[in-house]
Design a protein around this motif. Structure first.
Motif, mmCIF file in Angstrom:
data_model
loop_
_atom_site.group_PDB
_atom_site.id
_atom_site.type_symbol
_atom_site.label_atom_id
_atom_site.label_comp_id
_atom_site.label_asym_id
_atom_site.label_seq_id
_atom_site.Cartn_x
_atom_site.Cartn_y
_atom_site.Cartn_z
ATOM 1 N N ILE A 132 6.833 8.768 4.310
ATOM 2 C CA ILE A 132 6.083 7.876 5.203
ATOM 3 C C ILE A 132 4.956 7.195 4.445
ATOM 4 O O ILE A 132 4.788 5.964 4.522
ATOM 5 C CB ILE A 132 5.522 8.644 6.422
ATOM 6 N N LEU A 133 4.185 7.977 3.701
ATOM 7 C CA LEU A 133 3.050 7.397 2.975
ATOM 8 C C LEU A 133 3.510 6.400 1.923
ATOM 9 O O LEU A 133 2.883 5.351 1.720
ATOM 10 C CB LEU A 133 2.194 8.505 2.358
ATOM 11 N N ALA A 150 6.310 4.609 2.065
ATOM 12 C CA ALA A 150 6.843 3.437 2.777
ATOM 13 C C ALA A 150 5.733 2.522 3.268
ATOM 14 O O ALA A 150 5.833 1.301 3.131
ATOM 15 C CB ALA A 150 7.713 3.891 3.944
ATOM 16 N N ILE A 151 4.657 3.085 3.809
ATOM 17 C CA ILE A 151 3.595 2.223 4.338
ATOM 18 C C ILE A 151 2.758 1.600 3.235
ATOM 19 O O ILE A 151 2.085 0.599 3.465
ATOM 20 C CB ILE A 151 2.701 2.950 5.375
ATOM 21 N N SER A 152 2.827 2.161 2.034
ATOM 22 C CA SER A 152 2.053 1.581 0.929
ATOM 23 C C SER A 152 2.794 0.432 0.249
ATOM 24 O O SER A 152 2.184 -0.349 -0.487
ATOM 25 C CB SER A 152 1.717 2.652 -0.109
ATOM 26 N N ASP A 153 4.084 0.303 0.498
ATOM 27 C CA ASP A 153 4.901 -0.736 -0.125
ATOM 28 C C ASP A 153 5.074 -1.901 0.849
ATOM 29 O O ASP A 153 5.890 -1.842 1.766
ATOM 30 C CB ASP A 153 6.258 -0.159 -0.511
ATOM 31 N N LYS A 154 4.291 -2.960 0.659
ATOM 32 C CA LYS A 154 4.315 -4.108 1.578
ATOM 33 C C LYS A 154 5.668 -4.818 1.572
ATOM 34 O O LYS A 154 6.048 -5.431 2.555
ATOM 35 C CB LYS A 154 3.200 -5.100 1.243
ATOM 36 N N LYS A 155 6.426 -4.719 0.460
ATOM 37 C CA LYS A 155 7.767 -5.323 0.436
ATOM 38 C C LYS A 155 8.708 -4.564 1.372
ATOM 39 O O LYS A 155 9.560 -5.164 2.013
ATOM 40 C CB LYS A 155 8.338 -5.322 -0.978
ATOM 41 N N PHE A 184 6.649 1.669 15.461
ATOM 42 C CA PHE A 184 5.363 2.142 14.959
ATOM 43 C C PHE A 184 4.844 1.202 13.881
ATOM 44 O O PHE A 184 5.594 0.778 12.999
ATOM 45 C CB PHE A 184 5.469 3.550 14.361
ATOM 46 N N THR A 185 3.557 0.934 13.920
ATOM 47 C CA THR A 185 2.918 0.136 12.879
ATOM 48 C C THR A 185 2.627 1.030 11.676
ATOM 49 O O THR A 185 2.734 2.262 11.763
ATOM 50 C CB THR A 185 1.589 -0.451 13.376
ATOM 51 N N ALA A 186 2.217 0.405 10.576
ATOM 52 C CA ALA A 186 1.850 1.180 9.387
ATOM 53 C C ALA A 186 0.701 2.137 9.705
ATOM 54 O O ALA A 186 0.706 3.290 9.273
ATOM 55 C CB ALA A 186 1.483 0.245 8.238
ATOM 56 N N GLU A 187 -0.268 1.678 10.460
ATOM 57 C CA GLU A 187 -1.408 2.539 10.820
ATOM 58 C C GLU A 187 -0.958 3.713 11.683
ATOM 59 O O GLU A 187 -1.422 4.846 11.503
ATOM 60 C CB GLU A 187 -2.484 1.731 11.545
ATOM 61 N N GLU A 188 -0.042 3.474 12.598
ATOM 62 C CA GLU A 188 0.485 4.565 13.435
ATOM 63 C C GLU A 188 1.278 5.556 12.588
ATOM 64 O O GLU A 188 1.176 6.774 12.789
ATOM 65 C CB GLU A 188 1.341 4.003 14.560
ATOM 66 N N PHE A 189 2.057 5.044 11.626
ATOM 67 C CA PHE A 189 2.774 5.952 10.724
ATOM 68 C C PHE A 189 1.798 6.770 9.876
ATOM 69 O O PHE A 189 2.059 7.942 9.582
ATOM 70 C CB PHE A 189 3.746 5.185 9.821
ATOM 71 N N LYS A 190 0.687 6.181 9.494
ATOM 72 C CA LYS A 190 -0.320 6.927 8.723
ATOM 73 C C LYS A 190 -0.850 8.087 9.563
ATOM 74 O O LYS A 190 -1.010 9.202 9.061
ATOM 75 C CB LYS A 190 -1.453 6.006 8.296
#
Length: 97
Positions: free
Chosen positions: A62-63, A65-70, A82-88
């Motif tokens: 998860i971490l 995936a959310i760090s890779d903007k591509k 879920f948004t990136a913030e929700e996944f965080k």
């Protein structure tokens, strides 16, 4: 029933409640009762057979995936809900190591 550990744990707990006089089991076996309770529990909680290593791996995935903007573009929130913030926040609930 695909989570025998949960079912056995519930069976032990129900047996203990019966021994303490808190509950009366009227069937000849507590296992069918435990299986039905386990099925109900599994409908609202994660599967108990996930190991610590598996949970840590999901957190890392998860971490990453959310760090890779591509990778985590507009389509991922659409697909997952879920948004990136929700996944965080979800990842923060999982074990670190």
């Amino acid at each position: 029933m695909d989570d025998q550990y949960l079912s056995r744990t519930i069976a032990i707990a129900v047996g203990g409640l019966e021994e303490e006089g808190e509950l009366v089991v009227t069937s000849s076996s507590v296992e069918p009762i435990a299986n039905k309770l386990a099925e109900a529990v599994l409908s609202v909680v994660p599967h108990t057979s996930l190991s610590l290593e598996e949970l840590v791996g999901v957190r890392c995935l998860i971490l990453h995936a959310i760090s890779d903007k591509k990778f985590f573009d507009w389509e991922v929130p659409t697909l997952t809900g879920f948004t990136a913030e929700e996944f965080k926040l979800i990842a923060e609930k999982l074990p670190i190591d």
